[in-house]
Every structure is written in C-alpha cells, then in structure tokens.
Design an enzyme around this catalytic site. Structure first.
Site, PDB file in Angstrom:
ATOM      1  N   ASP A  80      -7.494  18.519 -14.292  1.00 31.79           N
ATOM      2  CA  ASP A  80      -8.100  17.203 -14.823  1.00 31.79           C
ATOM      3  C   ASP A  80      -7.763  17.270 -16.470  1.00 31.79           C
ATOM      4  O   ASP A  80      -8.317  17.692 -17.205  1.00 31.79           O
ATOM      5  CB  ASP A  80      -9.465  16.913 -14.651  1.00 31.79           C
ATOM      6  CG  ASP A  80      -9.856  15.515 -15.352  1.00 31.79           C
ATOM      7  OD1 ASP A  80      -9.411  14.901 -16.054  1.00 31.79           O
ATOM      8  OD2 ASP A  80     -11.011  14.932 -14.607  1.00 31.79           O
ATOM      9  N   LYS A  97      -8.873   5.886 -19.574  1.00 31.94           N
ATOM     10  CA  LYS A  97      -8.984   6.537 -20.808  1.00 31.94           C
ATOM     11  C   LYS A  97      -7.912   6.385 -21.662  1.00 31.94           C
ATOM     12  O   LYS A  97      -7.315   5.245 -21.877  1.00 31.94           O
ATOM     13  CB  LYS A  97      -9.755   8.076 -20.684  1.00 31.94           C
ATOM     14  CG  LYS A  97     -10.660   7.852 -19.609  1.00 31.94           C
ATOM     15  CD  LYS A  97     -12.030   7.270 -19.882  1.00 31.94           C
ATOM     16  CE  LYS A  97     -13.029   7.210 -18.759  1.00 31.94           C
ATOM     17  NZ  LYS A  97     -13.140   7.727 -17.483  1.00 31.94           N
ATOM     18  N   ARG A 151       0.912  -1.166  -0.141  1.00 29.32           N
ATOM     19  CA  ARG A 151      -0.091  -0.101   0.044  1.00 29.32           C
ATOM     20  C   ARG A 151       0.856   1.311   0.043  1.00 29.32           C
ATOM     21  O   ARG A 151       0.589   2.089  -0.842  1.00 29.32           O
ATOM     22  CB  ARG A 151      -0.928   0.084   1.247  1.00 29.32           C
ATOM     23  CG  ARG A 151      -1.701   1.335   1.422  1.00 29.32           C
ATOM     24  CD  ARG A 151      -2.916   1.220   2.141  1.00 29.32           C
ATOM     25  NE  ARG A 151      -2.686   0.413   3.340  1.00 29.32           N
ATOM     26  CZ  ARG A 151      -2.029   0.752   4.566  1.00 29.32           C
ATOM     27  NH1 ARG A 151      -1.299   1.775   4.815  1.00 29.32           N
ATOM     28  NH2 ARG A 151      -1.991  -0.257   5.737  1.00 29.32           N
ATOM     29  N   TYR A 193     -16.581  16.387 -15.028  1.00 30.15           N
ATOM     30  CA  TYR A 193     -17.180  14.816 -15.275  1.00 30.15           C
ATOM     31  C   TYR A 193     -18.186  14.765 -14.166  1.00 30.15           C
ATOM     32  O   TYR A 193     -17.909  15.315 -12.899  1.00 30.15           O
ATOM     33  CB  TYR A 193     -15.932  13.975 -15.112  1.00 30.15           C
ATOM     34  CG  TYR A 193     -16.394  12.672 -14.901  1.00 30.15           C
ATOM     35  CD1 TYR A 193     -17.316  11.999 -15.872  1.00 30.15           C
ATOM     36  CD2 TYR A 193     -16.134  11.892 -13.743  1.00 30.15           C
ATOM     37  CE1 TYR A 193     -17.693  10.841 -15.641  1.00 30.15           C
ATOM     38  CE2 TYR A 193     -16.465  10.556 -13.429  1.00 30.15           C
ATOM     39  CZ  TYR A 193     -17.425   9.837 -14.313  1.00 30.15           C
ATOM     40  OH  TYR A 193     -17.893   8.566 -14.210  1.00 30.15           O
TER      41      TYR A 193
HETATM   42  C1  LIG Z   1     -12.579  13.732 -17.263  1.00 31.33           C
HETATM   43  C2  LIG Z   1     -12.898  12.709 -16.185  1.00 31.33           C
HETATM   44  N1  LIG Z   1     -12.347  12.558 -15.305  1.00 31.33           N
HETATM   45  C3  LIG Z   1     -12.457  11.578 -13.915  1.00 31.33           C
HETATM   46  C4  LIG Z   1     -13.139  10.486 -14.287  1.00 31.33           C
HETATM   47  C5  LIG Z   1     -13.184   9.448 -13.513  1.00 31.33           C
HETATM   48  O1  LIG Z   1     -12.200   8.544 -13.654  1.00 31.33           O
HETATM   49  P1  LIG Z   1     -12.622   6.896 -13.415  1.00 31.33           P
HETATM   50  O2  LIG Z   1     -13.918   6.533 -14.275  1.00 31.33           O
HETATM   51  O3  LIG Z   1     -11.402   6.331 -13.870  1.00 31.33           O
HETATM   52  O4  LIG Z   1     -12.940   6.725 -11.872  1.00 31.33           O
HETATM   53  C6  LIG Z   1     -13.724  10.496 -15.639  1.00 31.33           C
HETATM   54  C7  LIG Z   1     -14.531   9.033 -16.097  1.00 31.33           C
HETATM   55  O5  LIG Z   1     -14.969   9.143 -17.070  1.00 31.33           O
HETATM   56  C8  LIG Z   1     -13.447  11.489 -16.743  1.00 31.33           C
HETATM   57  O6  LIG Z   1     -14.106  11.338 -17.968  1.00 31.33           O
END
Ligand SMILES: Cc1ncc(COP(=O)(O)O)c(C=O)c1O
Length: 377
Positions: free
Chosen positions: A170, A195, A46, A98
């Site tokens: 992000d 992604k 961890r 998101y």
């Molecule tokens: C721009 C963005 N940030 C964060 C996330 C969250 O990521 P995760 O689905 O890997 O938890 C997503 C998920 O679609 C996303 O599109």
C-alpha cells in the site's frame, strides 16, 4: 521521461480522435458493435471505459508495472487484490495497517476463508516466523498510518520470493512520486487515490498496479466480475490531480520539515513520529527506498483532553478524516481512522488517546506554524 514529465505525459495524455490535450470524459456505459464482437476495444464500461483506461495506463506508467486498474475506492482496490486468493489461503500483513484494511481482513474476508496475521513488518524476522504452508502473500503498508513505521520493501520482497509469496504494498502515503515498490521487488502496488493522487479532497478512488501479465489477467477478471470500478468523471479528476502530484509532494515535503522541527522543540509535545527524523528507528531504510519522507506527521500531546483542546483551537488544520490534500488536515486516529481497531489492540500498537495526526497541506508555512503555536499554548 523524468518523473514530473511522466505525470503529465505518461499514459494516454491526449485524445487521439480530436487532439484535445485533456483526455475526454467518456460518460458512456456501452459501445456500438458493427457485428457481434466487432467493437473498437470497448464493449461495456464495467469491463473497460476509455477515460478509466487512460487513468489505468497513467498509473501503470508512473508505478512502472505492466497493468493498472482503477476502483471506486481504496477499500474496493484492496478487496479486489485479496480476492486473487482462495478460501484457505493466508496473508501476513503489517500490524498498523489502515483501520479499514484490518477491518476488511478480520470481519469480511475472513468469512470467506482468507486468514490473516498482523505483525510488525519493520522487523523482518516477524515475517519469516509467520510463514505457513498456506501463506500466499506479504502485504506491507509503509510508511504506516499513523505511527509512520517503515518496512524495508526490497528485503521483505526478497523473503516473500524465496517462499513463493506475492508482495503487495500500500503506497498511499509515499505516492509513486517518492517511492516505487515494483522497482524494489513488489508484485502489486495499491493506493487509496482519494489521498495524494487526487490531492484536492474531491474524489474517492483506488488504484492498483501489477508487475506481470498473469496478475493483470487475474485482477482484470476480479475487477470485471465484482464490478467495483471507478466512473469516468472520477477517473478524469484523478488524471487531472496526478498532473500536479510532483509539485504538490515537493511543496508538502518542505512545509512538513519545518513543522517537524517546530513540534520537536515544543514543550507540550511528548513525541514526534516522522521518518525524516534522524533518530526515527527506520530513518536509514526510509532514506534508502524513498526519495522523500512525505507530508504525514503524528505527535503525542499526552491525553485525549490535550488533543481535544488543540483540535478546538486550530484554524487552518481542518478536523477531518483523510489526508494528502492541498488543505492541511488534523485528526485523532484512536477516535477516528483507527476507531475500528479494538482499544486493547490500539494500546499494543502505541496508538494512544493523545496521538494527533496531521496531513500537511500547501498553505503558507508561516500561517501553519503560527496556527500550531497558538493552539499548543
Ligand atoms: C493507507 C490507506 N490505505 C487505504 C485506505 C482506504 O482508502 P479509501 O478511503 O479510498 O477507500 C486509506 C484510507 O484512509 C488509507 O489511508
């Protein structure tokens, strides 16, 4: 090292113990100590695992920061970053982040006293006017999901710095191949590595890079304390995925430009959202701060019925949540990724029922255009 080379040779690209050119999967939870505290850098997985460490070094190098961290999902990464703050603190976020980010801020982290305000950060005045004495950070998502709005990272980070705030970006949609927020003044950059970084729809993961030793120490403390770490198998999958990020992003960009041109000329498409379009309100900023516009396109077909008809007819666009993989994906944000946002807020943001989002994959462009042509008839 140039960008594609760094994706392959950055971080720890081979195993020093054996010379293996693919870094091994250290499927292990604990490590022998010669005496109490006498270990070789790893005590418990961890706290640190060699395969995860190799990935963390790689993302650190390609984002240009001082330390990297790998989490079990993008949401675990986002949550850990916000846990750097305290009860009573306030964060300003991009309004069409998101849906999961909106949900964790307004339904989970708010219960621990972290307050948030969502504004259209593509207008910098909105950031300035929301700064309060207890504001600690500006959290940007750019391009946004699903409307592909762009925030000027350098200008927003400048405002944040003037007020002693952190800038968090992000960078999931652009990836470090096209955009490096730390170079533009951000303090923390994060990804849903599920992604483009993974790129093959086979791993759920989150990555964070910070720009200072102090943030690195604080985030490692949160990561180790809360434990949302990425396992060694998934860390290895991400290292493998990242090696081809450059060629995948280049190819996606080429396919996407063709598709955008096709959609713009189609009578059944009311509006196309893509930062590469010259008339896009933030096109010039997108061009200034990123080397590519990405593979995400949204377009409005007028109604939920039209969207459903399109979804039922496409062959090569898989109806699925997520994005950024080799296969093209299609979704309707209002009923899928953004369903957790209340309907009236979706309406305010312009996420209509007829809005369709595609993540352009690496199939032959002729097949993708033929598919959209028959589905839009
Ligand atoms: C721009 C963005 N940030 C964060 C996330 C969250 O990521 P995760 O689905 O890997 O938890 C997503 C998920 O679609 C996303 O599109």
């Amino acid at each position: 090292m140039r960008r594609k080379t760094k994706l392959i040779h950055g971080g720890i690209s081979e195993d020093p113990a054996t010379g293996a050119v693919s870094f091994p999967i250290y499927q292990v939870s604990t490590y022998k100590q010669e005496g109490v505290g006498g270990h070789k850098g790893f005590e418990y997985s961890r706290t640190g695992n060699p395969t995860r460490h190799a990935l963390e070094e790689l993302i650190k190098d390609i984002e240009g920061g001082s330390a990297g961290f790998a989490f079990g999902s993008g949401m675990a990464a986002i949550t850990a970053v916000i846990m750097l703050f305290n009860s009573g603190d306030h964060v300003i976020l991009t309004d069409d982040v998101y849906g999961g980010t909106f949900r964790v801020m307004t339904k989970v982290l708010n219960r621990f006293g972290i307050d948030s305000t969502f504004v259209d950060t593509s207008n910098l005045d909105n950031i300035k006017s929301e700064i309060r004495p207890n504001t600690r950070a500006v959290y940007l998502e750019t391009p946004t999901n699903p409307l592909l709005k762009i925030t000027d990272i350098e200008a927003a980070a400048g405002i944040a710095k003037e007020h002693g705030l952190l800038t968090i970006v992000d960078n999931t949609f652009s990836t470090p191949y096209w955009q490096n927020p730390i170079e533009l003044g951000a303090d923390i950059v994060l990804h849903s590595a599920t992604k483009y970084l993974g790129g093959h729809s086979d791993v759920v993961a989150g990555l964070v890079v910070v720009n200072s030793d102090k943030l690195a120490e604080d985030l490692h403390f949160v990561q180790n304390s809360t434990g949302g770490v990425l396992g060694p198998q998934d860390s290895w999958l991400l290292i493998r995925g990242i090696k081809t990020l450059g060629i995948r992003m280049e190819e996606t960009e080429t396919n996407t430009k063709e598709i955008v041109g096709f959609l713009q000329g189609h009578a059944n498409v009311k509006k196309v959202f893509y930062p590469g379009i010259e008339s896009h309100p933030n096109h010039e900023i997108a061009k200034k701060q990123a080397r590519g516009f990405g593979g995400m396109v949204s377009f409005d077909v007028g109604s939920a019925e039209n969207a459903d008809r399109l979804l039922s007819k496409v062959k090569y666009f898989t109806l699925a949540e997520s994005l950024g993989a080799v296969e093209s994906l299609i979704s309707v944000p209002a009923r899928m990724t953004h369903a957790s946002i209340p309907a009236e807020r979706r309406a305010e943001l312009g996420i209509t029922d007829g809005l369709v989002r595609i993540s352009v994959g690496l199939e032959d462009i002729e097949d993708l255009i033929e598919d959209l042509t028959q589905a839009l008839e």
